[in-house]
Design a protein around this motif. Structure first.
Motif, PDB file in Angstrom:
ATOM      1  N   PRO A 171       0.817  -1.217   0.000  1.00  0.00           N
ATOM      2  CA  PRO A 171       0.000   0.000   0.000  1.00  0.00           C
ATOM      3  C   PRO A 171       0.849   1.265   0.000  1.00  0.00           C
ATOM      4  O   PRO A 171       1.874   1.350   0.683  1.00  0.00           O
ATOM      5  CB  PRO A 171      -0.807  -0.124   1.302  1.00  0.00           C
ATOM      6  N   ALA A 172       0.401   2.253  -0.766  1.00  0.00           N
ATOM      7  CA  ALA A 172       1.166   3.491  -0.915  1.00  0.00           C
ATOM      8  C   ALA A 172       1.235   4.279   0.384  1.00  0.00           C
ATOM      9  O   ALA A 172       2.158   5.078   0.570  1.00  0.00           O
ATOM     10  CB  ALA A 172       0.540   4.360  -2.016  1.00  0.00           C
ATOM     11  N   ASP A 173       0.298   4.067   1.311  1.00  0.00           N
ATOM     12  CA  ASP A 173       0.324   4.825   2.560  1.00  0.00           C
ATOM     13  C   ASP A 173       1.376   4.316   3.538  1.00  0.00           C
ATOM     14  O   ASP A 173       1.603   4.919   4.586  1.00  0.00           O
ATOM     15  CB  ASP A 173      -1.049   4.833   3.227  1.00  0.00           C
ATOM     16  N   GLY A 174       2.016   3.183   3.185  1.00  0.00           N
ATOM     17  CA  GLY A 174       3.094   2.670   4.019  1.00  0.00           C
ATOM     18  C   GLY A 174       2.659   2.016   5.311  1.00  0.00           C
ATOM     19  O   GLY A 174       3.499   1.660   6.144  1.00  0.00           O
ATOM     20  N   LEU A 175       1.366   1.823   5.502  1.00  0.00           N
ATOM     21  CA  LEU A 175       0.866   1.249   6.746  1.00  0.00           C
ATOM     22  C   LEU A 175       0.797  -0.265   6.711  1.00  0.00           C
ATOM     23  O   LEU A 175       0.466  -0.896   7.720  1.00  0.00           O
ATOM     24  CB  LEU A 175      -0.518   1.827   7.066  1.00  0.00           C
ATOM     25  N   GLY A 176       1.082  -0.866   5.526  1.00  0.00           N
ATOM     26  CA  GLY A 176       1.062  -2.317   5.437  1.00  0.00           C
ATOM     27  C   GLY A 176      -0.362  -2.869   5.494  1.00  0.00           C
ATOM     28  O   GLY A 176      -1.332  -2.103   5.484  1.00  0.00           O
ATOM     29  N   PRO A 177      -0.466  -4.193   5.527  1.00  0.00           N
ATOM     30  CA  PRO A 177       0.632  -5.151   5.464  1.00  0.00           C
ATOM     31  C   PRO A 177       1.165  -5.313   4.044  1.00  0.00           C
ATOM     32  O   PRO A 177       0.443  -5.067   3.079  1.00  0.00           O
ATOM     33  CB  PRO A 177      -0.019  -6.444   5.945  1.00  0.00           C
ATOM     34  N   GLY A 178       2.418  -5.727   3.936  1.00  0.00           N
ATOM     35  CA  GLY A 178       3.004  -5.998   2.633  1.00  0.00           C
ATOM     36  C   GLY A 178       3.237  -7.484   2.461  1.00  0.00           C
ATOM     37  O   GLY A 178       3.696  -8.159   3.388  1.00  0.00           O
ATOM     38  N   THR A 179       2.896  -8.005   1.309  1.00  0.00           N
ATOM     39  CA  THR A 179       3.070  -9.431   1.076  1.00  0.00           C
ATOM     40  C   THR A 179       3.129  -9.700  -0.418  1.00  0.00           C
ATOM     41  O   THR A 179       2.744  -8.854  -1.233  1.00  0.00           O
ATOM     42  CB  THR A 179       1.918 -10.243   1.700  1.00  0.00           C
ATOM     43  N   THR A 180       3.629 -10.871  -0.790  1.00  0.00           N
ATOM     44  CA  THR A 180       3.637 -11.322  -2.176  1.00  0.00           C
ATOM     45  C   THR A 180       2.959 -12.677  -2.231  1.00  0.00           C
ATOM     46  O   THR A 180       3.336 -13.590  -1.485  1.00  0.00           O
ATOM     47  CB  THR A 180       5.072 -11.440  -2.721  1.00  0.00           C
TER      48      THR A 180
ATOM     49  N   ARG B  32       6.851 -20.763  -3.051  1.00  0.00           N
ATOM     50  CA  ARG B  32       7.507 -19.701  -2.287  1.00  0.00           C
ATOM     51  C   ARG B  32       8.928 -19.473  -2.771  1.00  0.00           C
ATOM     52  O   ARG B  32       9.413 -18.334  -2.827  1.00  0.00           O
ATOM     53  CB  ARG B  32       7.501 -20.101  -0.809  1.00  0.00           C
ATOM     54  N   ALA B  33       9.618 -20.560  -3.147  1.00  0.00           N
ATOM     55  CA  ALA B  33      10.984 -20.423  -3.658  1.00  0.00           C
ATOM     56  C   ALA B  33      11.001 -19.679  -4.988  1.00  0.00           C
ATOM     57  O   ALA B  33      11.917 -18.892  -5.263  1.00  0.00           O
ATOM     58  CB  ALA B  33      11.628 -21.803  -3.816  1.00  0.00           C
ATOM     59  N   ASP B  34       9.978 -19.914  -5.843  1.00  0.00           N
ATOM     60  CA  ASP B  34       9.900 -19.198  -7.123  1.00  0.00           C
ATOM     61  C   ASP B  34       9.728 -17.700  -6.895  1.00  0.00           C
ATOM     62  O   ASP B  34      10.360 -16.881  -7.578  1.00  0.00           O
ATOM     63  CB  ASP B  34       8.729 -19.731  -7.959  1.00  0.00           C
ATOM     64  N   LEU B  35       8.870 -17.359  -5.944  1.00  0.00           N
ATOM     65  CA  LEU B  35       8.690 -15.944  -5.628  1.00  0.00           C
ATOM     66  C   LEU B  35       9.984 -15.344  -5.089  1.00  0.00           C
ATOM     67  O   LEU B  35      10.316 -14.188  -5.374  1.00  0.00           O
ATOM     68  CB  LEU B  35       7.565 -15.765  -4.602  1.00  0.00           C
ATOM     69  N   GLY B  36      10.723 -16.151  -4.324  1.00  0.00           N
ATOM     70  CA  GLY B  36      12.002 -15.676  -3.822  1.00  0.00           C
ATOM     71  C   GLY B  36      12.980 -15.382  -4.951  1.00  0.00           C
ATOM     72  O   GLY B  36      13.726 -14.395  -4.896  1.00  0.00           O
TER      73      GLY B  36
END
Length: 477
Positions: free
Chosen positions: A111-120, A127-131
């Protein structure tokens, strides 16, 4: 005569381009209302050049619109049924993949407001592919440009043949070859009034890119989906805030008292509940032990829980050797200050040197004694919850433990989360305690973990639930 415009469906703007399988849509991209009526049937042809009647062309175009709107309606209906942010992100990935003709993808929530949460979150990517993808310099990724706030076309960023691009970052080329994708299409997760939430990327196994109509439909869907994700994001933030507030009102750490070892597990439901625990060092090397629950959920229940716990600590310091007096004072306070609320509570005055606990309970489940040769519930007197009677009173009981035995205090949420009837839930708890491996019984942390995972298997201990859970273990050395 102008053709009627299809009605809006599930928040989707019905003024979409003409279906791709009609000649007029490919040539002009205009709506029927903008075209003059055609009187010469020979002037209208299909893809093979065969003349067709204007009525057939209009019917074909309307059928395309209805098909597109039906698809968007079905996808948005599936989206609005998601109740958590994680489920919403997965649904956006699946629906977007169907619209643009891709097999894999990922959503980066930032999120642009920086308040999170952040995830992929990935679709068809481990999970390894995303890594691996995250090791690519952000500036060379299409979603990186979106997240960095660079100007991006609202129709998204198409990279139809990544490996053919000479300017492609070497690390990006290596990762694309390893994961087996040759093209990508990226859309910003942003909509009017929501700001930027992140970006969605779909990956193609072969060089490809979505057509104009696919882009348009995907854009419509993502703009609507972003508004739903923004609502789920606010819910997620509220849940996190409530959990943090509840945790801050509980002990930051368990005390170290000679003669006993302590361990605890606490799970807070999404609304924020009123289950609590305490372990308080008292004079004469004693220890006050408490678990309890207040009625209701949300901020008011959490605040009431904090007030009740703080009051019990004060009463325990003054008269902790008499658990009945502690709960009587607590009941009087609750009745005078919060007459509309009730609570259950269990308080124990523990004397580690004697391996003895004096207990009093108010409408609470009985403790469980776990030893090498016995596993049994401690019989406490039947009593009403605090705030239910004009004057609460119940006798106390004494529990005498053997060296190496563990006393398990818990809240009713542990039983309620099982979904079983009370008798079956108690039986499940007893079986879980009796099944603690012999070696694990030397460690109270291993005991509470085993009991929690056995009573609530298949992720029920971590899954969202209306019920809070508290387990407090006291092992006598």
């Amino acid at each position: 005569m102008n053709a009627p415009h299809p009605a809006k469906v599930a928040g989707i703007d019905s003024t979409v381009p003409s279906p791709a399988h009609t000649v007029a849509s490919a040539a002009t991209g205009t709506s029927p209302a903008a075209e003059p009526p055609t009187t010469d049937a020979a002037a209208v042809t299909d893809d093979s050049g065969t003349p067709c009647a204007p009525g057939a062309l209009l019917q074909d175009r309307l059928a395309g619109w209805v098909s597109d709107l039906t698809t968007l309606h079905e996808l948005t209906e599936r989206l609005v049924r998601t109740g958590t942010l994680a489920d919403g992100l997965q649904e956006v990935l699946r629906a977007g993949a169907a619209l643009v003709g891709a097999r894999r993808g990922l959503v980066v929530l930032e999120p642009a407001d920086g308040l999170g949460p952040g995830t992929t979150v990935g679709l068809g990517l481990a999970r390894a592919d995303l890594g691996h993808i995250e090791t690519v310099p952000r500036s060379s990724l299409s979603y990186g440009r979106i997240l960095d706030g660079l100007p991006v076309d609202q129709d998204g960023i198409a990279e139809p043949d990544l490996l053919a691009e000479k300017a492609l970052d070497p690390r990006h080329r290596e990762v694309a070859a390893r994961l087996g994708y040759a093209a990508s299409y990226t859309l910003p997760l942003s909509a009017e009034g929501t700001g930027r939430l992140g970006a969605a990327v779909w990956l193609y196994d072969e060089p490809a890119e979505p057509g104009e109509r696919q882009r348009h439909l995907a854009g419509l869907y993502v703009r609507y989906a972003t508004q739903h994700l923004a609502r789920l994001l606010e819910v997620e933030r509220t849940r996190a805030s409530m959990a943090t507030m509840a945790e801050e009102l509980l002990p930051s750490r368990l005390p170290r008292v000679p003669g006993v070892q302590l361990a605890v597990r606490h799970r807070t439901g999404p609304p924020g509940g009123g289950d609590w625990y305490d372990a308080l060092p008292l004079p004469d090397a004693a220890l006050g032990l408490a678990v309890g629950s207040v009625t209701g959920s949300g901020p008011s229940a959490v605040a009431a829980m904090g007030r009740l716990r703080a009051s019990l600590r004060a009463y325990a310091v003054m008269e902790g050797e008499d658990p009945v007096a502690v709960l009587s004072d607590l009941e009087l306070l609750l009745r005078l200050t919060e007459p509309a609320r009730s609570a259950t509570a269990l308080f124990g005055y523990c004397e580690p040197a004697l391996r003895r606990i004096t207990l009093a309970g108010a409408g609470h489940s009985p403790p469980l004694l776990i030893g090498q040769r016995r596993t049994e519930f401690v019989e406490t007197s039947v009593s009403a919850p605090l705030g239910m009677l004009a004057c609460w009173e119940a006798p106390s009981v004494e529990l005498q433990a053997e060296p190496g035995e563990t006393v398990l205090l818990y809240t009713d949420g542990l039983l309620h989360r099982t979904g079983d009837r009370a008798d079956r839930a108690f039986a499940r708890l007893h079986a879980a305690a009796a099944g603690v491996p012999r070696a694990a019984r030397q460690d109270p942390d291993a005991v509470v973990e085993h009991v929690l995972r056995t009573v609530l298997p298949d992720g029920k201990a971590e899954a969202h639930s209306e019920e809070d859970v508290v387990l407090l273990a006291v092992r006598f050395e």
